[in-house]
Write a protein that holds these residues in place. Structure first.
Motif, PDB file in Angstrom:
ATOM      1  N   LEU A 141       0.898  -1.197   0.063  1.00 51.55           N
ATOM      2  CA  LEU A 141       0.074   0.002   0.043  1.00 51.55           C
ATOM      3  C   LEU A 141       1.142   1.121   0.074  1.00 51.55           C
ATOM      4  CD1 LEU A 141      -2.711   1.428   0.265  1.00 51.55           C
ATOM      5  CD2 LEU A 141      -2.283   0.949   2.688  1.00 51.55           C
ATOM      6  N   THR A 142       0.863   1.977  -1.120  1.00 49.12           N
ATOM      7  CA  THR A 142       1.734   3.162  -1.191  1.00 49.12           C
ATOM      8  C   THR A 142       0.782   4.397  -1.112  1.00 49.12           C
ATOM      9  OG1 THR A 142       2.974   1.986  -2.877  1.00 49.12           O
ATOM     10  CG2 THR A 142       3.415   4.332  -2.687  1.00 49.12           C
ATOM     11  N   LEU A 143       1.315   5.152  -0.260  1.00 50.96           N
ATOM     12  CA  LEU A 143       0.430   6.540   0.231  1.00 50.96           C
ATOM     13  C   LEU A 143       1.339   7.713  -0.175  1.00 50.96           C
ATOM     14  CD1 LEU A 143      -0.839   5.357   3.660  1.00 50.96           C
ATOM     15  CD2 LEU A 143      -1.726   5.100   1.734  1.00 50.96           C
ATOM     16  N   ARG A 144       1.030   8.313  -1.431  1.00 51.29           N
ATOM     17  CA  ARG A 144       1.768   9.623  -1.707  1.00 51.29           C
ATOM     18  C   ARG A 144       1.181  10.827  -1.134  1.00 51.29           C
ATOM     19  NH1 ARG A 144       1.038  11.354  -7.731  1.00 51.29           N
ATOM     20  NH2 ARG A 144      -1.004  12.448  -6.673  1.00 51.29           N
ATOM     21  N   ARG A 145       2.065  11.451  -0.371  1.00 54.85           N
ATOM     22  CA  ARG A 145       1.711  12.662   0.319  1.00 54.85           C
ATOM     23  C   ARG A 145       1.928  13.973  -0.865  1.00 54.85           C
ATOM     24  NH1 ARG A 145       5.533  12.580   5.430  1.00 54.85           N
ATOM     25  NH2 ARG A 145       6.894  13.675   4.020  1.00 54.85           N
ATOM     26  N   VAL A 146       1.291  15.007  -0.506  1.00 52.43           N
ATOM     27  CA  VAL A 146       1.206  16.159  -1.327  1.00 52.43           C
ATOM     28  C   VAL A 146       2.691  16.835  -1.437  1.00 52.43           C
ATOM     29  CG1 VAL A 146      -1.244  16.941  -0.590  1.00 52.43           C
ATOM     30  CG2 VAL A 146       0.722  17.815   0.899  1.00 52.43           C
ATOM     31  N   ASP A 147       3.426  16.422  -0.525  1.00 53.24           N
ATOM     32  CA  ASP A 147       4.831  17.015  -0.810  1.00 53.24           C
ATOM     33  C   ASP A 147       5.514  16.058  -1.561  1.00 53.24           C
ATOM     34  OD1 ASP A 147       5.087  14.721   0.785  1.00 53.24           O
ATOM     35  OD2 ASP A 147       6.181  15.944   2.452  1.00 53.24           O
ATOM     36  N   LYS A 148       4.934  14.942  -2.301  1.00 54.96           N
ATOM     37  CA  LYS A 148       5.377  14.146  -3.427  1.00 54.96           C
ATOM     38  C   LYS A 148       6.287  13.040  -2.732  1.00 54.96           C
ATOM     39  CE  LYS A 148       3.261  16.321  -6.579  1.00 54.96           C
ATOM     40  NZ  LYS A 148       2.272  16.025  -7.173  1.00 54.96           N
ATOM     41  N   ASP A 149       6.520  13.016  -1.337  1.00 55.15           N
ATOM     42  CA  ASP A 149       7.184  11.869  -0.496  1.00 55.15           C
ATOM     43  C   ASP A 149       6.044  10.592  -0.401  1.00 55.15           C
ATOM     44  OD1 ASP A 149       8.957  10.262   0.709  1.00 55.15           O
ATOM     45  OD2 ASP A 149       8.591  11.381   2.471  1.00 55.15           O
ATOM     46  N   ALA A 150       6.497   9.733  -0.266  1.00 54.18           N
ATOM     47  CA  ALA A 150       5.556   8.482  -0.423  1.00 54.18           C
ATOM     48  C   ALA A 150       5.905   7.488   0.890  1.00 54.18           C
ATOM     49  CB  ALA A 150       5.682   7.624  -1.550  1.00 54.18           C
ATOM     50  N   GLN A 151       4.802   7.097   1.530  1.00 54.52           N
ATOM     51  CA  GLN A 151       4.899   6.167   2.503  1.00 54.52           C
ATOM     52  C   GLN A 151       4.502   4.827   1.764  1.00 54.52           C
ATOM     53  OE1 GLN A 151       5.875   7.005   6.158  1.00 54.52           O
ATOM     54  NE2 GLN A 151       6.772   8.985   5.022  1.00 54.52           N
ATOM     55  N   GLU A 152       4.846   3.641   2.522  1.00 55.89           N
ATOM     56  CA  GLU A 152       4.651   2.466   1.958  1.00 55.89           C
ATOM     57  C   GLU A 152       4.339   1.617   3.210  1.00 55.89           C
ATOM     58  OE1 GLU A 152       6.705  -1.106  -0.179  1.00 55.89           O
ATOM     59  OE2 GLU A 152       6.148   0.682  -1.735  1.00 55.89           O
ATOM     60  N   VAL A 153       3.426   0.706   2.974  1.00 54.63           N
ATOM     61  CA  VAL A 153       2.889  -0.277   4.055  1.00 54.63           C
ATOM     62  C   VAL A 153       2.899  -1.403   3.397  1.00 54.63           C
ATOM     63  CG1 VAL A 153       0.953  -1.174   5.572  1.00 54.63           C
ATOM     64  CG2 VAL A 153       1.409   1.533   5.348  1.00 54.63           C
ATOM     65  N   GLU A 154       3.839  -2.603   3.990  1.00 55.88           N
ATOM     66  CA  GLU A 154       3.777  -4.036   3.371  1.00 55.88           C
ATOM     67  C   GLU A 154       3.084  -4.782   4.169  1.00 55.88           C
ATOM     68  OE1 GLU A 154       7.182  -6.621   1.273  1.00 55.88           O
ATOM     69  OE2 GLU A 154       7.427  -6.324   3.473  1.00 55.88           O
ATOM     70  N   LEU A 155       2.150  -5.920   3.741  1.00 54.16           N
ATOM     71  CA  LEU A 155       1.531  -6.690   4.261  1.00 54.16           C
ATOM     72  C   LEU A 155       1.633  -8.162   3.624  1.00 54.16           C
ATOM     73  CD1 LEU A 155      -0.550  -7.487   6.564  1.00 54.16           C
ATOM     74  CD2 LEU A 155      -2.200  -7.241   4.621  1.00 54.16           C
ATOM     75  N   ARG A 156       2.358  -8.844   4.517  1.00 57.37           N
ATOM     76  CA  ARG A 156       2.726 -10.409   3.847  1.00 57.37           C
ATOM     77  C   ARG A 156       1.646 -11.206   4.784  1.00 57.37           C
ATOM     78  NH1 ARG A 156       8.803 -11.361   5.036  1.00 57.37           N
ATOM     79  NH2 ARG A 156       8.352 -13.154   3.650  1.00 57.37           N
ATOM     80  N   LEU A 157       0.941 -12.040   3.805  1.00 60.72           N
ATOM     81  CA  LEU A 157      -0.072 -13.179   4.502  1.00 60.72           C
ATOM     82  C   LEU A 157       0.492 -14.410   4.830  1.00 60.72           C
ATOM     83  CD1 LEU A 157      -3.115 -11.852   2.302  1.00 60.72           C
ATOM     84  CD2 LEU A 157      -2.604 -11.083   4.500  1.00 60.72           C
ATOM     85  N   ALA A 158      -0.117 -15.143   5.612  1.00 59.79           N
ATOM     86  CA  ALA A 158       0.149 -16.568   5.887  1.00 59.79           C
ATOM     87  C   ALA A 158      -0.202 -17.375   4.676  1.00 59.79           C
ATOM     88  CB  ALA A 158      -0.260 -16.714   7.268  1.00 59.79           C
ATOM     89  N   ARG A 159      -1.405 -17.065   4.237  1.00 64.36           N
ATOM     90  CA  ARG A 159      -1.836 -17.943   3.142  1.00 64.36           C
ATOM     91  C   ARG A 159      -2.573 -16.991   1.916  1.00 64.36           C
ATOM     92  NH1 ARG A 159      -7.554 -18.933   3.521  1.00 64.36           N
ATOM     93  NH2 ARG A 159      -7.065 -20.941   2.472  1.00 64.36           N
ATOM     94  N   PRO A 160      -2.385 -17.309   0.703  1.00 62.48           N
ATOM     95  CA  PRO A 160      -3.146 -16.463  -0.293  1.00 62.48           C
ATOM     96  C   PRO A 160      -4.645 -16.401  -0.154  1.00 62.48           C
ATOM     97  CG  PRO A 160      -2.423 -18.745  -0.967  1.00 62.48           C
ATOM     98  CD  PRO A 160      -2.004 -18.790   0.234  1.00 62.48           C
ATOM     99  N   LEU A 161      -4.616 -15.119  -0.073  1.00 57.90           N
ATOM    100  CA  LEU A 161      -6.350 -14.725   0.281  1.00 57.90           C
ATOM    101  C   LEU A 161      -6.808 -14.042  -0.938  1.00 57.90           C
ATOM    102  CD1 LEU A 161      -5.989 -13.573   4.054  1.00 57.90           C
ATOM    103  CD2 LEU A 161      -6.881 -15.770   3.103  1.00 57.90           C
ATOM    104  N   GLN A 162      -8.099 -13.654  -0.990  1.00 59.38           N
ATOM    105  CA  GLN A 162      -8.698 -12.781  -2.068  1.00 59.38           C
ATOM    106  C   GLN A 162     -10.159 -12.319  -1.310  1.00 59.38           C
ATOM    107  OE1 GLN A 162     -11.621 -16.105  -4.524  1.00 59.38           O
ATOM    108  NE2 GLN A 162      -9.680 -15.696  -5.415  1.00 59.38           N
ATOM    109  N   ASP A 163      -9.901 -12.452  -0.040  1.00 61.67           N
ATOM    110  CA  ASP A 163     -11.370 -11.865   0.929  1.00 61.67           C
ATOM    111  C   ASP A 163     -10.937 -10.370   1.547  1.00 61.67           C
ATOM    112  OD1 ASP A 163     -13.436 -11.462   2.440  1.00 61.67           O
ATOM    113  OD2 ASP A 163     -13.311 -13.246   3.543  1.00 61.67           O
TER     114      ASP A 163
END
Length: 496
Positions: A287-309
């Motif tokens: 999940l990449t969150l772009r700020r108004v100052d053009k900087d970006a914050q990233e949130v990584e999520l790793r799942l224990a099993r493949p999901l689509q819910d």
């Protein structure tokens, strides 16, 4: 059936051949002055797989035994071929070729086929298009040969047996002087035709068809008709893999975690719908969150099993989103699936799957804090040696073994052997272990375990072990063994 070609317009096909694709790939990363060749093991012998122009000029050729090549050319520099890397490079070139037309397919392991019908005028005509292809590939360090004709067979023949362009509607004039091998026939048919005096395509096309069909079958005439345009031949372009990424641009910046989670929920719903349509599940999300100052914050999520819910994935983002520095506000959200896996078709059963789903969600929550690799489980291993009867694997990337099956009971706790005082092959009646005086109440055994002689382990190569289950009067239930080859007693485990 409509194939995408406008009516009254002759199809125009380009065959793009990379005669030294493998060696060009290596030399682009590390230049070598002089002869260079890649080797590949075939039929228990190292042979030349691909070589550069200097090696060709030195008299080497593809398929030549590597030992002969080294004896013939002492300054030859060599390396091992990597077929998978070559295939990845060809797929990259295929994607690059879509800049000229949307219909691009693979031609073996070293070529591409482009259907440029109705697209040449976009770059100034066919001559300009061919020149542009050659120039770009040459600047990138690739040796390429281009053939252009009305059919796939004609373009292939021109690329590999005489680079050139066939005029519209005149394939035979361009192919008449080319050898019959340019028709994509097998070597045996090629040799047989040359023995009959049919050495070029012009002579073959002028020969009676019935005798050729009786002697060589329908495949020879089919290849001839495909090259001359009498019989159509389709180009099957590769389908682009699905792109699992969605984004949202906001009219006004946001900064509250609740607003970010609301936007993430919308993106997750769209992404999971695309995953479900293709029968895929996501393992890693960015999940990449772009700020108004053009900087970006990233949130990584790793799942224990493949999901689509989406409903199960969304709460797992809360911790990461809560740590984001929104600055003066976030104006764009982008959610991408960095790793996906296919999901097997299964019968939905809420009661049967709820327990496993809760366990997977728990592993994911713990893994977001300490790393999924650090959440581990024990799995059985194919060995009768106690120390090798199990392995430790990451729970998120391994399947539970269910109930462990053992022919003999095994202790709950296993530790390195600890010596005790005892004599003879039978368990001692009284002994001391860890500063405790113990008395044998019941002894069950022995269970003889032989060493695995094919493994290099000095502890077990010395000889066999006789294991006993000992119930002591003091309440300890121990797993002990005796070594007949060098008489001694040891304690290695404890039952619950």
């Amino acid at each position: 059936m409509f194939d995408g070609t406008p009516q009254n317009q002759t199809r125009r096909i380009i065959s793009l051949w990379f005669p030294r694709l493998a060696s060009d790939r290596v030399l682009r990363m590390r230049a070598v002055a002089g002869p260079f060749a890649l080797t590949l093991k075939e039929h228990n012998a190292e042979r030349i797989y691909c070589l550069n122009l200097d090696a060709l000029q030195a008299g080497l050729h593809r398929g030549m035994p590597f030992s002969d090549a080294r004896a013939f050319c002492h300054e030859l520099v060599s390396a091992e071929a990597d077929l998978q890397a070559d295939q990845r490079l060809l797929l990259t070139l295929r994607r690059w070729a879509t800049r000229y037309c949307p219909w691009v397919g693979l031609e073996g392991r070293d070529g591409l086929t482009l259907d440029i019908t109705g697209a040449a005028h976009l770059v100034g005509g066919e001559s300009a298009l061919v020149a542009d292809i050659r120039g770009r590939l040459m600047r990138a360090g690739f040796s390429a040969v281009v053939g252009l004709g009305d059919t796939r067979g004609a373009a292939w023949a021109l690329a590999r047996h005489g680079e050139g362009v066939a005029e519209v509607g005149k394939p035979l004039e361009a192919l008449a002087t080319l050898p019959v091998a340019a028709l994509r026939i097998d070597p045996k048919t090629d040799v047989a035709l040359q023995r009959l005096g049919l050495r070029d395509i012009g002579a073959l096309a002028a020969s009676p068809r019935a005798p050729l069909a009786r002697r060589f079958g329908a495949d020879l005439l089919m290849r001839l008709d495909q090259a001359l345009g009498v019989q159509p031949e389709q180009i099957t372009p590769l389908v682009e893999p699905p792109h699992y990424a969605v984004r949202m641009t906001l009219p006004e910046p946001i900064g509250r975690s609740d607003d970010v989670m609301a936007g993430t929920q919308r993106l997750l719903t769209r992404l999971c719908a695309k995953l479900a349509a293709n029968g895929m599940g996501v393992r890693v999300l960015h999940l990449t969150l772009r700020r108004v100052d053009k900087d970006a914050q990233e949130v990584e999520l790793r799942l224990a099993r493949p999901l689509q819910d989406a409903a199960r994935i969304l709460p797992l983002f809360e911790r990461g989103v809560g740590e984001v520095d929104a600055g003066f506000g976030i104006d764009q959200l982008r959610l991408s699936a960095a790793a996906v896996e296919s999901l097997p078709v299964q019968q939905l059963n809420h009661e049967a799957s709820s327990g496993k789903d809760r366990l997977d969600d728990l592993i994911t929550r713990i893994g977001t804090r300490i790393g999924l690799e650090n959440v581990q489980r024990f799995l059985p291993a194919d060995s009768h040696i106690p120390e090798r009867s199990f392995i430790i694997a990451a729970a998120a990337f391994s399947k539970s073994a269910g109930a462990w099956v053992a022919t003999q009971p095994r202790p709950l706790r296993l530790f390195p052997p600890e010596g005790i005082a005892g004599q003879g092959p039978h368990p001692p009646q009284r002994f001391r272990w860890r500063r405790m005086a113990l008395t044998t109440g019941r002894a069950m055994g022995p269970e003889r375990i032989m060493p695995e002689w094919w493994l290099e382990d000095e502890r077990w190569r010395a000889g066999l072990r006789d294991y006993w289950r000992i119930d002591t009067r003091e309440g300890r239930r121990l797993w002990m063994f005796y070594t007949p080859q060098s008489p001694a007693w040891f304690v290695q485990g404890e039952f619950a």
